[in-house]
Design a protein around this motif. Structure first.
Motif, short mmCIF file in Angstrom:
data_model
loop_
_atom_site.label_atom_id
_atom_site.label_comp_id
_atom_site.label_asym_id
_atom_site.label_seq_id
_atom_site.Cartn_x
_atom_site.Cartn_y
_atom_site.Cartn_z
N LYS A 198 -4.02 4.48 -0.84
CA LYS A 198 -4.46 4.26 -2.22
C LYS A 198 -4.15 2.84 -2.69
O LYS A 198 -4.59 2.44 -3.78
CB LYS A 198 -3.78 5.26 -3.15
CG LYS A 198 -4.20 6.71 -2.90
CD LYS A 198 -3.59 7.65 -3.92
CE LYS A 198 -4.08 9.07 -3.73
NZ LYS A 198 -3.54 10.00 -4.76
N MET A 199 -3.38 2.09 -1.90
CA MET A 199 -3.01 0.73 -2.30
C MET A 199 -4.11 -0.27 -1.99
O MET A 199 -4.95 -0.04 -1.11
CB MET A 199 -1.72 0.32 -1.59
CG MET A 199 -0.52 1.21 -1.91
SD MET A 199 0.99 0.70 -1.03
CE MET A 199 1.37 -0.84 -1.88
N THR A 200 -4.11 -1.39 -2.69
CA THR A 200 -5.03 -2.47 -2.40
C THR A 200 -4.79 -2.98 -0.98
O THR A 200 -3.63 -3.17 -0.58
CB THR A 200 -4.80 -3.63 -3.40
OG1 THR A 200 -4.99 -3.13 -4.73
CG2 THR A 200 -5.75 -4.79 -3.12
N PRO A 201 -5.83 -3.16 -0.18
CA PRO A 201 -5.65 -3.63 1.19
C PRO A 201 -4.77 -4.88 1.25
O PRO A 201 -4.97 -5.84 0.51
CB PRO A 201 -7.08 -3.93 1.66
CG PRO A 201 -7.92 -2.98 0.86
CD PRO A 201 -7.26 -2.91 -0.49
N ARG A 205 -0.25 5.50 1.13
CA ARG A 205 -0.46 4.05 0.96
C ARG A 205 -1.92 3.66 1.10
O ARG A 205 -2.29 2.52 0.79
CB ARG A 205 0.42 3.26 1.91
CG ARG A 205 0.24 3.55 3.36
CD ARG A 205 1.33 2.86 4.20
NE ARG A 205 1.28 3.25 5.58
CZ ARG A 205 0.55 2.64 6.51
NH1 ARG A 205 -0.20 1.59 6.18
NH2 ARG A 205 0.56 3.07 7.76
N ARG A 231 -1.68 -5.14 0.37
CA ARG A 231 -0.55 -5.14 -0.56
C ARG A 231 0.70 -4.52 0.08
O ARG A 231 1.80 -5.04 -0.08
CB ARG A 231 -0.92 -4.38 -1.83
CG ARG A 231 0.17 -4.35 -2.88
CD ARG A 231 0.60 -5.74 -3.27
NE ARG A 231 1.67 -5.71 -4.27
CZ ARG A 231 2.54 -6.69 -4.45
NH1 ARG A 231 2.48 -7.79 -3.70
NH2 ARG A 231 3.47 -6.59 -5.38
#
Length: 205
Positions: free
Chosen positions: A142-145, A140, A147
């Motif tokens: 790799k996810m946008t902060p 995770r 999100r």
């Protein structure tokens, strides 16, 4: 649960290994009016040698509402399985059947908080991403902060310490060895049934 006692499986290590090999399970519960079933990946941990199961469901799932209201859960893992033709027994007046391996875990559930749900999702990703090597592992991170945190309310996570943990090992144990040998030979010719034939060989008398 199959009623024939020769097929009952109660060895905890066998059941844990089987559930881990087939982690996509059926979670069943009831709200007192209807029975609800949902499919979910289930992680199986051990605490002091006892199994503990963790899973999550959509917040909107009717099974989730029942669990949040205090219903027990029954989690069913279906392992290897295969149809058995009566032609393979070498005996008259037989009928077709199904050989299979299963696990059932039943008991009360505990609702996990956001931290517990996050650990579950991280553990699920780590387990299943490892099986996709050499693909780079997804996390995770790799996810946008923000999100992931915004999506977290969309699920509810639970743990279950079974009050009943047993399964079925139905591999023609109720037939003579000659009949079992005939089934093993026949199943070995079909790619989808080789696994059950292999399990049957392990219990040869």
């Amino acid at each position: 649960m199959h009623p024939a006692r020769p097929f009952l499986e109660t060895d905890t290590d066998t059941l844990i290994t089987r559930a881990r090999a087939h982690p996509f399970a059926l979670v069943c519960t009831t709200d007192g009016r209807r029975i609800h079933a949902a499919h979910a990946p289930v992680l199986l941990d051990e605490t002091d040698g006892n199994p503990v199961l963790r899973f999550h469901l959509s917040t909107a799932n009717a099974a989730t509402s029942a669990l949040m209201a205090g219903s027990n859960a029954l989690i069913v893992f279906t392992g290897d399985h295969a149809y058995v033709s009566p032609d393979w027994y070498g005996q008259d007046d037989q009928v077709g059947t199904w050989n299979y391996l299963s696990v059932e875990a039943e008991g009360p559930v505990t609702h996990l908080d956001d931290a517990g749900a996050t650990r579950l999702l991280d553990d699920l990703s780590a387990l299943f991403e490892a099986g996709l090597s050499p693909k780079p592992t997804w996390t995770r991170a790799k996810m946008t902060p923000g999100r992931f945190e915004a999506m977290l309310p969309g699920i509810r996570a639970f743990s279950l310490a079974p009050s009943r943990f047993e399964g079925i090992t139905k591999l023609s144990q109720n037939k003579p060895q000659s009949a079992r040998d005939g089934v093993i030979t026949a199943l070995s010719a079909f790619e989808d049934s080789i696994a059950i034939a292999s399990h049957m060989r392990k219990i040869r008398s």
